[in-house]
Motif scaffolding. Sequence first.
Motif, PDB file in Angstrom:
ATOM      1  N   TYR A 174     -28.860  29.948 -10.594  1.00  0.00           N
ATOM      2  CA  TYR A 174     -29.689  29.533  -9.461  1.00  0.00           C
ATOM      3  C   TYR A 174     -28.812  29.007  -8.333  1.00  0.00           C
ATOM      4  N   CYS A 175     -29.078  29.550  -7.153  1.00  0.00           N
ATOM      5  CA  CYS A 175     -28.451  29.039  -5.938  1.00  0.00           C
ATOM      6  C   CYS A 175     -29.604  28.388  -5.174  1.00  0.00           C
ATOM      7  N   GLY A 176     -29.670  27.064  -5.181  1.00  0.00           N
ATOM      8  CA  GLY A 176     -30.900  26.415  -4.750  1.00  0.00           C
ATOM      9  C   GLY A 176     -32.006  26.829  -5.705  1.00  0.00           C
ATOM     10  N   GLU A 177     -33.130  27.243  -5.172  1.00  0.00           N
ATOM     11  CA  GLU A 177     -34.242  27.690  -6.026  1.00  0.00           C
ATOM     12  C   GLU A 177     -34.209  29.192  -6.256  1.00  0.00           C
ATOM     13  N   GLU A 178     -33.222  29.872  -5.641  1.00  0.00           N
ATOM     14  CA  GLU A 178     -33.177  31.342  -5.717  1.00  0.00           C
ATOM     15  C   GLU A 178     -32.285  31.801  -6.867  1.00  0.00           C
ATOM     16  N   LYS A 179     -32.811  32.767  -7.649  1.00  0.00           N
ATOM     17  CA  LYS A 179     -32.019  33.341  -8.734  1.00  0.00           C
ATOM     18  C   LYS A 179     -31.069  34.374  -8.131  1.00  0.00           C
ATOM     19  N   ILE A 180     -29.768  34.249  -8.407  1.00  0.00           N
ATOM     20  CA  ILE A 180     -28.803  35.207  -7.855  1.00  0.00           C
ATOM     21  C   ILE A 180     -27.932  35.769  -8.979  1.00  0.00           C
ATOM     22  N   THR A 181     -27.281  36.897  -8.704  1.00  0.00           N
ATOM     23  CA  THR A 181     -26.321  37.453  -9.648  1.00  0.00           C
ATOM     24  C   THR A 181     -25.057  36.603  -9.622  1.00  0.00           C
ATOM     25  N   PHE A 191     -27.668  22.870  -9.197  1.00  0.00           N
ATOM     26  CA  PHE A 191     -27.763  24.210  -8.616  1.00  0.00           C
ATOM     27  C   PHE A 191     -26.465  24.513  -7.885  1.00  0.00           C
ATOM     28  N   GLU A 243     -26.914  35.691 -14.350  1.00  0.00           N
ATOM     29  CA  GLU A 243     -27.711  35.122 -13.256  1.00  0.00           C
ATOM     30  C   GLU A 243     -27.595  33.595 -13.291  1.00  0.00           C
ATOM     31  N   ARG A 293     -28.424  31.789 -17.160  1.00  0.00           N
ATOM     32  CA  ARG A 293     -28.985  31.109 -15.978  1.00  0.00           C
ATOM     33  C   ARG A 293     -28.640  29.619 -15.859  1.00  0.00           C
ATOM     34  N   GLN A 334     -24.550  25.966  -4.466  1.00  0.00           N
ATOM     35  CA  GLN A 334     -24.716  26.134  -3.026  1.00  0.00           C
ATOM     36  C   GLN A 334     -23.679  27.142  -2.580  1.00  0.00           C
TER      37      GLN A 334
END
Length: 154
Positions: A120-127, A58, A118, A110, A60
Amino acid sequence: MSQPILVSACLLGLQTRYDGASKNHPGVQDWLSRHQRIPVPVCPEQLAGLPTPRSRTFFQAGAGHEVLEGSAQVVSEHGDERTAVFLRGARETLKIARLCGCRQALLKERSPSCGVHEVYCGEEKITGLGVAAALLQRSGIEVFSEEDLDAIQT
Ligand code: SF4
């Protein structure tokens, strides 16, 4: 004349994913065939020297472009730093793109290496883009994901 296009190996049925599976995508293969494009399969994470299967990874504090700028990191699910190895895989991927004359890349959405819109930044999906996708884009190669097939100029 048929133009080569860099393609994430897992989309072509190669078992390169972190879990040892593929992400075989018949739509991608159909698109390649219909447009007579020559696929150049690459897996940035295998090119980096990582094993398969391997740990999930992932971001950070950002995504691929921020990694290239030194302000974000890639870490494994076990907390191991993977930034340098992902950068190596991105550079090797760019070398293959240049060796094969690829001006476009069709990459797996992803993924921390290949994501185009997109990640994943940690468990969060980000642009954001994966590390290899970001380096390819900065190097003048157009990047698309398997979700953009209709948008690719042939
Ligand atoms: Fe597929 Fe890219 Fe992940 Fe390799 S690094 S398995 S090509 S998404």
